[in-house]
Design a protein around this motif. Sequence first.
Motif, PDB file in Angstrom:
ATOM      1  N   LEU A 113      97.537 -27.846  27.538  1.00  0.00           N
ATOM      2  CA  LEU A 113      98.660 -27.624  26.617  1.00  0.00           C
ATOM      3  C   LEU A 113      98.191 -26.971  25.322  1.00  0.00           C
ATOM      4  O   LEU A 113      98.859 -26.085  24.779  1.00  0.00           O
ATOM      5  N   CYS A 162      97.477 -23.309  26.067  1.00  0.00           N
ATOM      6  CA  CYS A 162      98.729 -22.594  26.318  1.00  0.00           C
ATOM      7  C   CYS A 162      99.506 -22.365  25.027  1.00  0.00           C
ATOM      8  O   CYS A 162     100.005 -21.260  24.762  1.00  0.00           O
ATOM      9  N   ASN A 163      99.589 -23.395  24.195  1.00  0.00           N
ATOM     10  CA  ASN A 163     100.404 -23.288  22.980  1.00  0.00           C
ATOM     11  C   ASN A 163      99.730 -22.469  21.898  1.00  0.00           C
ATOM     12  O   ASN A 163     100.409 -21.803  21.114  1.00  0.00           O
ATOM     13  N   LYS A 164      98.401 -22.489  21.840  1.00  0.00           N
ATOM     14  CA  LYS A 164      97.715 -21.598  20.901  1.00  0.00           C
ATOM     15  C   LYS A 164      97.999 -20.141  21.264  1.00  0.00           C
ATOM     16  O   LYS A 164      98.248 -19.304  20.392  1.00  0.00           O
ATOM     17  N   MET A 206     100.588 -19.042  22.834  1.00  0.00           N
ATOM     18  CA  MET A 206     101.993 -18.782  22.523  1.00  0.00           C
ATOM     19  C   MET A 206     102.169 -18.458  21.036  1.00  0.00           C
ATOM     20  O   MET A 206     102.894 -17.531  20.669  1.00  0.00           O
ATOM     21  N   ILE A 207     101.484 -19.217  20.173  1.00  0.00           N
ATOM     22  CA  ILE A 207     101.576 -18.976  18.727  1.00  0.00           C
ATOM     23  C   ILE A 207     101.004 -17.604  18.385  1.00  0.00           C
ATOM     24  O   ILE A 207     101.560 -16.862  17.563  1.00  0.00           O
ATOM     25  N   LYS A 217      99.458 -24.532  13.741  1.00  0.00           N
ATOM     26  CA  LYS A 217     100.715 -24.240  14.425  1.00  0.00           C
ATOM     27  C   LYS A 217     100.636 -24.533  15.922  1.00  0.00           C
ATOM     28  O   LYS A 217     101.613 -24.970  16.527  1.00  0.00           O
ATOM     29  N   GLY A 218      99.476 -24.261  16.530  1.00  0.00           N
ATOM     30  CA  GLY A 218      99.343 -24.432  17.976  1.00  0.00           C
ATOM     31  C   GLY A 218      99.147 -25.864  18.415  1.00  0.00           C
ATOM     32  O   GLY A 218      99.549 -26.250  19.514  1.00  0.00           O
ATOM     33  N   THR A 270     102.915 -28.136  17.452  1.00  0.00           N
ATOM     34  CA  THR A 270     103.460 -27.861  18.788  1.00  0.00           C
ATOM     35  C   THR A 270     103.024 -28.923  19.798  1.00  0.00           C
ATOM     36  O   THR A 270     103.833 -29.719  20.267  1.00  0.00           O
ATOM     37  N   VAL A 271     101.727 -28.981  20.092  1.00  0.00           N
ATOM     38  CA  VAL A 271     101.244 -29.941  21.092  1.00  0.00           C
ATOM     39  C   VAL A 271     101.553 -31.380  20.677  1.00  0.00           C
ATOM     40  O   VAL A 271     101.940 -32.200  21.514  1.00  0.00           O
ATOM     41  N   VAL A 318     104.837 -32.382  22.019  1.00  0.00           N
ATOM     42  CA  VAL A 318     105.173 -32.292  23.441  1.00  0.00           C
ATOM     43  C   VAL A 318     104.209 -33.060  24.339  1.00  0.00           C
ATOM     44  O   VAL A 318     104.437 -33.174  25.537  1.00  0.00           O
ATOM     45  N   TYR A 319     103.128 -33.588  23.776  1.00  0.00           N
ATOM     46  CA  TYR A 319     102.211 -34.427  24.560  1.00  0.00           C
ATOM     47  C   TYR A 319     102.245 -35.821  23.943  1.00  0.00           C
ATOM     48  O   TYR A 319     101.721 -36.049  22.861  1.00  0.00           O
TER      49      TYR A 319
END
Length: 568
Positions: free
Chosen positions: A410, A413-415, A417-418, A541-542, A546-547, A550-551
């Motif tokens: 996660l 993935c989210n880094k 995405m940012i 931010k990542g 974000t994480v 969601v985790y």
Amino acid sequence: VATYRLQFTPGFDFDAAAAIAAYLAELGISDLYASPILTPCRGSQHGYDVVDPHAINPELGGMERFEMLSQVLKGHGIGWVQDIVPNHMAFDSQNRMLVDVLENGSDSRYHDFFDINWNHLYEGIRGRVLAPFLGKFYGDCLESGELRLRYSKQGLAVYYYEFRFPIRIESYYRVLTYDLGRLRARLERGHPHFVKFLGVLYLLKYIPSGEEGRERYDQISFLKQMLWELWSDSHEVREFIEENIRIFNGEVGKPESFDLLDSLLDEQFFRLSYWKVGNEELNYRRFFTINDLISLRIEDAKVFDSTHELILKLVDEQKINGLRIDHIDGLYDPVQYLHRLRDRAPYVYLVVEKILEHGEELPVNWPCQGTSGYDFLGTVNSLFCQPAAEAEFARIYHAFIGDTTSCEALIDCNKRMIVDKHLAGDIDNLAHLLKRISERYRYASDFTLYGLQMALIEIMVLFPVYRTYIGRAGASRADQECIRQVIAQAQLNIPNFRNELSFIERFLRLEFDGHMATEDKDQWLHFVMRLQQFTGPLMAKGVEDTVFYVYNRLLSLNEVGASPLRFG
């Protein structure tokens, strides 16, 4: 011994704090820990959007009530630790220093105060500051009449709702001479008001610039005063200017009627754009990904002196005995900043807002008492987490959500995405800077912008800490080991870009060629120090923003300074 955080707002001011001073003393509080108190945007609920570092927030009571509160606290034996914001100010029309830059460009006395790339590769923002605040595309805002030219005692400006963008003085000529025959028909050539108006136009053609900075400001002030007097004293001049403004503002439903305003905006020192443009094309550094917080060049001594003048005065007067430095990782040269601050305030209690990852140590050459405590909070929280329960918690959590995606996956993935959605413009700027430098060396001349960009993204995504602190003194062993691990993993992840990764590694290790000129070394170092300013925002931010949302295996671990991966 014990600080108590107070978040000052217009609804909780200095008088409100004075009312609870006795209570804080009874609790055993040794020091008040105050949110930023320098003047922010009106109505600010947090104070980190400073617009005037030279005055205490009038909505809190200003200097008078601050000094009253200071005396009340001293009476109870309570000190004052002040949160300060050296990284950024508000990108807002209440920020007079920034407004001066928007109006005067390279002739502004604050031209170098803000972290702006005036020589950007993209022509549309070269010599101009991107202003990404429009709610829809520029052309749509223009032709729907949301951008309005107005005149006041301050001068001509374009408004986007409440946001005021000043028109450069050289552009006044276009507005004031449009269909000038109309005014000549109403006033005789020898009429005092018409003569004075022609005097304004004459002076507009010969505005000083460059070395004549003081003279320029004086002449602009004189011009604006003359124009305001004409506006106030002559209804003919006022009606003429009002009619020209109406013509420039166009008529909704007639796109061609907005050509005049469009042309006027095209010659300003700012470029209005849709807010999302800031994520992909940007020529100023922001706080994280927030368009309306513009970063300062605090590494410049004159910027430091100006923005810290009042705070250091209060320290000297012993009204403040501690400083908490917000977002130290955003600064170009954190260690230089801290030494400069320590030189000016040798005895002040000094802590930095710095997130240390597990096992990471604060740089030993930082002259401060430590961090503001995120790492301590994470350690205390760990005492209440049973490591033996981790596997069972993981089983329950994954069964409940019906997914076994790991936290590590996660984060990765989210880094990414940012990077893709919010930091693309910042990374594009870094890649172009690296490309320009690489073209000077034959072993790097074949690197493409795309290849360098891919390598940079991989390195930034893999960074396990908020940033390294490589500078003129070199790199610490911890930073060198961090770089080694990141590059090794990046070469496994994207083997097609091994050459680009190796090239960047040389930069990060400051492995200069033996014959390299001082100018070239400075370029290498500038790239590294610039890169280090952006790994922190990506981590924040990542992961944090974000994480952590969601985790949710164990919520108490989703806290700044802790880690969902470190279970007890």
